[in-house]
Write a protein that holds these residues in place. Structure first.
Motif, PDB file in Angstrom:
ATOM      1  N   GLY C 151       0.954  -1.066  -0.227  1.00 58.49           N
ATOM      2  CA  GLY C 151       0.036  -0.380  -0.182  1.00 58.49           C
ATOM      3  C   GLY C 151       0.720   1.469  -0.633  1.00 58.49           C
ATOM      4  N   ILE C 152       1.721   1.259   0.374  1.00 59.18           N
ATOM      5  CA  ILE C 152       3.191   2.468   0.439  1.00 59.18           C
ATOM      6  C   ILE C 152       2.839   2.799  -0.383  1.00 59.18           C
ATOM      7  N   PRO C 153       2.907   2.916  -1.726  1.00 58.76           N
ATOM      8  CA  PRO C 153       3.181   3.948  -2.884  1.00 58.76           C
ATOM      9  C   PRO C 153       1.914   4.450  -2.719  1.00 58.76           C
ATOM     10  N   ASP C 154       0.981   4.270  -2.557  1.00 61.65           N
ATOM     11  CA  ASP C 154      -0.655   5.087  -2.889  1.00 61.65           C
ATOM     12  C   ASP C 154      -0.656   5.730  -1.042  1.00 61.65           C
ATOM     13  N   ALA C 155       0.089   5.647  -0.667  1.00 58.60           N
ATOM     14  CA  ALA C 155      -0.110   6.494   1.204  1.00 58.60           C
ATOM     15  C   ALA C 155       0.004   7.662   1.022  1.00 58.60           C
ATOM     16  N   ASP C 316      -7.198  11.425  -4.134  1.00 58.12           N
ATOM     17  CA  ASP C 316      -5.736  10.775  -4.694  1.00 58.12           C
ATOM     18  C   ASP C 316      -4.589  11.787  -5.238  1.00 58.12           C
ATOM     19  N   GLY C 317      -3.922  12.069  -4.599  1.00 57.93           N
ATOM     20  CA  GLY C 317      -2.401  12.656  -5.058  1.00 57.93           C
ATOM     21  C   GLY C 317      -2.139  14.024  -4.287  1.00 57.93           C
ATOM     22  N   LEU C 322      -2.150  16.415   2.589  1.00 58.79           N
ATOM     23  CA  LEU C 322      -2.939  16.454   3.780  1.00 58.79           C
ATOM     24  C   LEU C 322      -2.838  15.542   5.883  1.00 58.79           C
ATOM     25  N   ILE C 323      -1.774  14.211   5.008  1.00 57.82           N
ATOM     26  CA  ILE C 323      -1.384  13.721   6.163  1.00 57.82           C
ATOM     27  C   ILE C 323      -0.303  15.280   7.187  1.00 57.82           C
ATOM     28  N   PHE C 324       0.883  15.470   6.292  1.00 58.14           N
ATOM     29  CA  PHE C 324       1.354  16.631   7.253  1.00 58.14           C
ATOM     30  C   PHE C 324       0.524  17.534   7.386  1.00 58.14           C
ATOM     31  N   PHE C 325      -0.179  18.029   6.800  1.00 59.13           N
ATOM     32  CA  PHE C 325      -1.056  19.263   7.476  1.00 59.13           C
ATOM     33  C   PHE C 325      -1.513  18.845   8.585  1.00 59.13           C
ATOM     34  N   ILE C 326      -2.530  17.554   8.796  1.00 57.67           N
ATOM     35  CA  ILE C 326      -2.860  17.132   9.843  1.00 57.67           C
ATOM     36  C   ILE C 326      -2.028  16.969  11.428  1.00 57.67           C
ATOM     37  N   GLU C 327      -1.154  16.520  10.884  1.00 57.36           N
ATOM     38  CA  GLU C 327       0.384  16.217  11.357  1.00 57.36           C
ATOM     39  C   GLU C 327       1.071  16.909  12.419  1.00 57.36           C
TER      40      GLU C 327
END
Lengths: 107, 97, 389
Positions: C151-155, C316-317, C322-327
């Motif tokens: 799953g990593i490539p899409d994460a 997608d993309g 988004l993850i970094f913003f949330i973090e």
């Protein structure tokens, strides 16, 4: 070289565990805190060795965090606790070690 | 050349570890808190210092080497400040000191 | 390396035994701090550097300090113990001299031995059962590590732990953050009854004793100590920068919001310990900051549903950003949460009141009014504040 580093890590761990004796015996609160300080430093040394042994660069960050926060516990100790009160505390608990501690601190 | 480097590294790391051991033994054997502070700072300054210098050639990049050096500098600062603070506290609060 | 592991395990057992065996609370706390260092090493050996990092940051920076703080409050209360109502007295006794109580309650030595035997047998049984479970475990039905690797490539993020926490199992993390928020709200609301309680039944002797105790707890010249001040002035920025770095590093290597948050909280703790009056700022930021991380997380989670996607399914993309913003928002909130637990603990001298507006004026004179529990002499705190600005 890896074997040598492993042995070095083991020796560091042994010296760390020797520090446990000082934490247990005290006698003063300051002695215990100093031993904890030694734990922090030796911990950094061991993490650095492990980082090289396992060739994992991420471990250097852990060593960095440990060394950044090495002084925090001792800061809290120095700023928030009084030494004499530890004597009062110990006398109410009346364990052998701590009464010995009082004598020593009183000297 | 690399053999020479390995020998130097081995000596540095070995001496560093020895200083840690000596520091721990000093912490156990010395009679009072002030002398124990003395024992402790040997481990921080020389022990970790030699270990760090010995490990430096293993760093994969200059940034990593800097990180390792920074660990030592931070520990130096932390240990000297806390040695001072603890000694100061003992001086101020011990009744007969 | 096996010798190292065995030694480490033995050392952890010794330290843990030291925590529980010790009648002296201070010794138990130091043992606990020491145990934290060993635990971080153990996580390293178990190849869980993320946990080791969290343990290093939280164990070294926060738990020890919180425990020491609690001890100082208990001792201050104990000095004034004669004046306490009986319930408090009893509580104090349980906390400060467990062994003495045990000695009183325990009528016969044989009774005690029997109890030890029963507990020992029970522990041994559990140990054997655990070992058996370890050796006879069934084959895992799903191979999770390989699924994560696929799953990593899409994460949108390279580090598998962060990918699991904020993408594959982000639902868990969202709820965890909610639990943390609820916990800190409860923690903060608990302090108000205890305050008003003391105000309702103030015994002047008790307050006087506490005041004296606190005045002593904070050493008199601390705020002016040049070595301490210079050290912390240089250390705090470094800790904060490292916190940012750990957050950033979380996308490719061990690190992330929780560890970075712990570091930021540690910077605040150092500032408090060195005598900088950052409490007023924390108070102002607190309510907003505590919820910010959860709010942003929930907003992102819900807003993707407008695009016809399921809850928490990043477009997608966009996943990486988004993850970094949330973090980043989570880091801020977690840091404040941990710090507020420290700042609002009674040991931190500057007692937070319900009417904190009084203190949020940046006058620097924390001392005074609240409960007579002054943080430190007014001159010092004012000076520290002035220097800091």
């Amino acid at each position: 070289m890896a074997d040598f580093l492993t042995i070095a890590a083991i020796v560091l761990l042994i010296s760390l565990l020797l520090g446990l004796i000082r934490v247990w015996r005290g006698p003063g609160a300051a002695d215990r805190m100093l031993a904890a300080q030694l734990f922090g430093t030796t911990g950094v040394g061991i993490v650095l060795l492990l980082a090289v042994i396992t060739d994992n660069g991420a471990l250097f960050d852990i060593a960095l965090v440990l060394s950044l926060l090495a002084a925090v516990a001792i800061l809290a100790f120095v700023r928030r606790l009084k030494l004499q009160q530890s004597a009062a505390d110990a006398s109410s608990l009346s364990t052998k070690n701590d009464t010995a501690a009082n004598k020593k601190e009183g000297q | 050349m690399s053999l020479l480097l390995t020998i130097v590294q081995t000596i540095l790391i070995g001496t560093g570890v020895l200083f840690f051991l000596v520091g721990s033994i000093g912490l156990l054997r010395f009679p009072d808190t002030y002398t124990r502070i003395h024992a402790l700072t040997k481990a921080d300054n020389l022990g970790l210092g030699m270990l760090v210098v010995g490990l430096l050639p293993f760093a994969n990049s200059p940034q990593q080497a800097l990180k390792i050096l920074l660990c030592w500098v931070l520990i130096l600062a932390a240990s000297s400040v806390s040695a001072y603070l603890v000694a100061n506290k003992l001086q101020n609060e011990e009744p007969d000191a | 390396m096996i010798a190292f592991d065995i030694l480490l395990g033995l050392g952890m057992l010794l330290a843990a035994a030291g925590v529980f065996w010790s009648a002296d609370l201070f010794r138990a706390i130091v043992m606990f701090v020491v145990f934290g260092v060993l635990l971080a090493l153990a996580w390293l050996r178990l190849q869980a550097p993320d946990l080791a990092l969290a343990e290093a940051a939280i164990g070294a920076g926060l738990t020890g300090v919180l425990l020491l703080d609690t001890l100082s409050v208990l001792r201050a209360k104990k000095t004034a113990a004669g004046k306490l109502p009986p319930v408090d007295q009893q509580l104090l006794n349980t906390f400060t001299s467990t062994r003495a109580c045990a000695a009183q309650n325990n009528h016969g030595k044989g009774h005690e031995n029997l109890r030890f035997l029963a507990v020992g047998l029970l522990s041994l049984g559990i140990l054997i059962a655990l070992q058996a479970a370890l050796f006879m475990r069934p084959e895992a039905a799903v191979n999770l590590p390989s699924m994560v690797a696929e799953g990593i490539p899409d994460a949108g993020i390279e580090h598998p732990i962060t990918a699991v926490l904020l993408n594959f199992r982000s639902y868990d993390t969202l709820l965890e953050v909610a639990v943390l928020l609820v916990a800190v709200i409860i923690g903060l609301s608990l302090r108000i009854p205890s305050n008003s309680n003391e105000q309702q039944a103030p015994s002047s002797a008790l307050i006087g004793a506490r005041q004296a105790a606190y005045a002593g707890v904070i050493s008199e010249d601390g705020g002016n100590d040049p070595i301490l001040r210079n050290f912390t002035q240089r250390l705090i920025p470094l800790v904060l920068v490292t916190g940012g770095y750990i957050l950033w590093a979380g996308s490719t290597m061990p690190g992330g919001a929780f560890q970075a948050g712990a570091l930021i909280a540690a910077a605040g703790v150092i500032a408090r310990l060195a005598g900088y009056n950052i409490a007023s700022r924390v108070d102002q930021l607190l309510r907003f900051g505590l919820v910010l991380g959860f709010l942003v997380f929930l907003t992102v989670a819900a807003s993707v549903m407008f695009g016809g996607r399921p809850f928490l399914n990043y477009p997608d993309g966009w996943a990486g950003s988004l993850i970094f913003f949330i973090e980043a928002m989570l880091t801020f909130s977690i840091g404040l949460t941990l710090l507020s637990l420290f700042v609002h603990s009674p040991g931190d001298g500057a007692e937070p009141n319900a009417k904190s507006s009084q203190r949020s004026v940046k006058s620097g004179s924390t001392v005074g009014s609240d409960n007579g529990v002054g943080n430190r002499p007014p001159g010092n705190s004012g000076k520290a504040e002035a220097d800091h600005d």
